[in-house]
Design a protein around this motif. Structure first.
Motif, PDB file in Angstrom:
ATOM      1  N   GLU A 175      47.543  92.113 -35.371  1.00 48.24           N
ATOM      2  CA  GLU A 175      47.788  92.653 -34.309  1.00 48.24           C
ATOM      3  C   GLU A 175      47.931  94.120 -34.937  1.00 48.24           C
ATOM      4  OE1 GLU A 175      48.149  92.119 -30.728  1.00 48.24           O
ATOM      5  OE2 GLU A 175      46.073  90.567 -30.195  1.00 48.24           O
TER       6      GLU A 175
ATOM      7  N   LYS B 269      45.669  94.276 -38.192  1.00 53.18           N
ATOM      8  CA  LYS B 269      44.514  95.448 -37.758  1.00 53.18           C
ATOM      9  C   LYS B 269      44.335  96.062 -37.576  1.00 53.18           C
ATOM     10  CE  LYS B 269      43.458  91.262 -35.419  1.00 53.18           C
ATOM     11  NZ  LYS B 269      42.302  90.507 -34.801  1.00 53.18           N
TER      12      LYS B 269
ATOM     13  N   ALA C 120      42.639  99.436 -39.157  1.00 56.28           N
ATOM     14  CA  ALA C 120      41.324 100.358 -38.592  1.00 56.28           C
ATOM     15  C   ALA C 120      41.505 101.888 -38.604  1.00 56.28           C
ATOM     16  CB  ALA C 120      41.310  99.724 -37.281  1.00 56.28           C
TER      17      ALA C 120
ATOM     18  N   MET D 228      38.514  92.417 -33.078  1.00 57.57           N
ATOM     19  CA  MET D 228      40.311  93.361 -32.728  1.00 57.57           C
ATOM     20  C   MET D 228      41.217  92.365 -31.925  1.00 57.57           C
ATOM     21  SD  MET D 228      40.679  95.626 -34.832  1.00 57.57           S
ATOM     22  CE  MET D 228      42.247  96.883 -33.679  1.00 57.57           C
TER      23      MET D 228
END
Ligand SMILES: Cc1ncc(COP(=O)(O)O)c(C=O)c1O
Length: 437
Positions: free
Chosen positions: A352, A355, A359, A370
């Motif tokens: 996480e 990402k 992102a 996600m």
């Protein structure tokens, strides 16, 4: 005549007990260092001899043996080098506690929530998939439905098996964009893809192309709930096993195939297939087994085995690199000691972080959902204006080991795992920012 495992394939059949090691397992354990403390992630990282000059974000490709696994390999190797005949003969064919093959099955079964006798030991995911698809009683006209997203090993296992049976294969698209797929849209697409001749569905749990993790439990329930003849569900589970907090034997798939030399950190060249007794019984074995007594007895009598096919009968025989196969138990013990939920939470947290960092970069397109519910340990992405191989090359120049996905449409991948730290993830995200300009 009651034939025991000892007399199965053991030559000479009658051994002097005085020559046999008192307890093979006890002897190996006496030489093996105690299980280390794995209560912190630094302690877990310290089990790997990975080159500290690099941040390793491709550990899912093939495992670096952690210390407890290496110690188990070394212990069995020393024992075998001292006395190959007795150690292999005992470890494979003895009754009870000295049968290491059965100990490995029991250790793995405990992790999978399965029965030991339903665990088939293989060399990797590819072998497991091939054994299952070749073993299925496919008839001319039957169809195996898989998806456009599966791995080479899965597609080719199906192609080779259907070709031989006069059956066919078809691939359904589950989503256009993995990052925006949902459980509902995936299930809809799959159900729509099922045709009147579909007998078997092949799916991949965690995709090594996009990093999506399919909701296998929900998909299996939807397949069971649909009207029509029951379908068999085969799952390539290699990137979910060891990265996800799931009890594999209760997920609802009929055949679960996985290498254990990726996220599980078991020795290179190890893998498994799990199925229920009922589903094992459907299969036709492909390779002579060295662990199925019934098959051997039937051969001695020049007959075919009368009992149904089992996991043991499907397990490819011939002698193997037993120090590797047997040391798989140490990897499952290590995972149980770390805690399946704790391992999954750590991998999720690092992914996480990765990402979210990627992102935030406007030059990056993320292909992995996600949501931690629809992903696991892999982050697939593209950088504007740079080929994935160029991204990987430029990351390597910054001492970050990434990979490209081996598919017709390829992406760059970072796979944060137990060998990484939040600082390394931050470094990787920063490096992608640098190279994206
Ligand atoms: C989704 C998937 N399935 C199968 C394989 C092949 O695995 P194995 O080397 O265990 O056969 C891979 C390889 O990484 C993979 O990514």
């Amino acid at each position: 005549m009651h034939l025991t495992r000892r007399s199965f394939l053991a030559a000479p059949a009658v051994l002097s007990t005085a020559l046999l090691p008192a307890s093979l397992l006890a002897a190996v354990e006496a030489e093996t260092p105690p299980v280390p403390d794995l209560s912190s992630w630094d302690a877990v990282r310290a089990q790997f001899a990975l080159d500290p000059a690099h941040a390793h974000f491709a550990s899912f490709f093939i495992a670096s043996h952690p210390a407890p696994v290496q110690a188990a390999i070394d212990g069995y190797r020393r024992a075998m080098d001292r006395n190959p005949f007795h150690v292999v003969e005992h470890g494979m064919f003895s009754e009870g506690a000295d049968n290491v093959h059965m100990q490995v099955q029991a250790e793995i079964a405990d992790y999978l929530g399965a029965r030991p006798q339903d665990v088939c030991l293989t060399g990797n995911t590819t072998t497991g998939l091939a054994l299952v698809y070749q073993g299925l009683p496919l008839a001319a006209g039957d169809e195996v439905l898989c998806t456009t997203h599966d791995h080479y090993s899965h597609h080719e296992s199906i192609r080779l098996a259907t070709e031989r049976a006069g059956a066919s294969m078809r691939k359904v698209v589950l989503f256009g964009d993995a990052a925006s797929a949902s459980t509902g849209s995936i299930i809809d697409a799959l159900l729509k893809g099922i045709g009147p001749r579909t007998r078997v569905v092949g799916l991949t749990w965690v995709h090594s192309s996009s990093g999506i993790r399919l909701p296998i439990r929900e998909i299996a329930a939807a397949l069971r709930a649909r009207a029509g003849a029951p379908l068999l569900l085969v799952v390539d589970g290699v990137h979910g096993l060891g990265s996800t907090d799931e009890t594999v034997a209760t997920m609802g798939c009929d055949y679960f195939c996985a290498g254990t030399h990726k996220w599980m950190f078991a020795p290179r060249g190890t893998g498994l297939v799990w199925a229920s007794a009922e589903n094992w019984a459907r299969l036709r074995p492909l390779i002579p087994s060295f662990t199925d007594v019934d098959q051997y007895v039937a051969w001695e009598r020049q007959a075919e085995p009368a009992s149904p096919t089992t996991a043991d009968r499907m397990s490819p025989g011939g002698f193997h690199a037993y120090e590797h196969q047997w040391a798989a138990a140490a990897a499952f013990r290590m995972h149980k000691q770390m805690g399946r939920a704790r391992v999954a939470a750590r991998i999720r947290e690092l992914n996480e972080q990765c990402k979210a960092g990627l992102a935030a970069n406007p030059k990056v397109t993320l292909h992995t959902p996600m949501s931690g519910e629809l992903s696991a340990g892999l982050v697939s992405f593209e950088v504007d204006g740079l080929a994935p191989a160029e991204v990987v090359k430029q990351l390597l120049a910054r001492r970050i080991i990434a990979s490209t996905s081996p598919y017709a449409i390829t992406y760059a991948r970072l796979a944060p795992s137990l060998v990484n730290t939040p600082e390394e993830v931050e470094r990787a995200v920063r490096a992608v920012r640098e190279i994206s300009g």
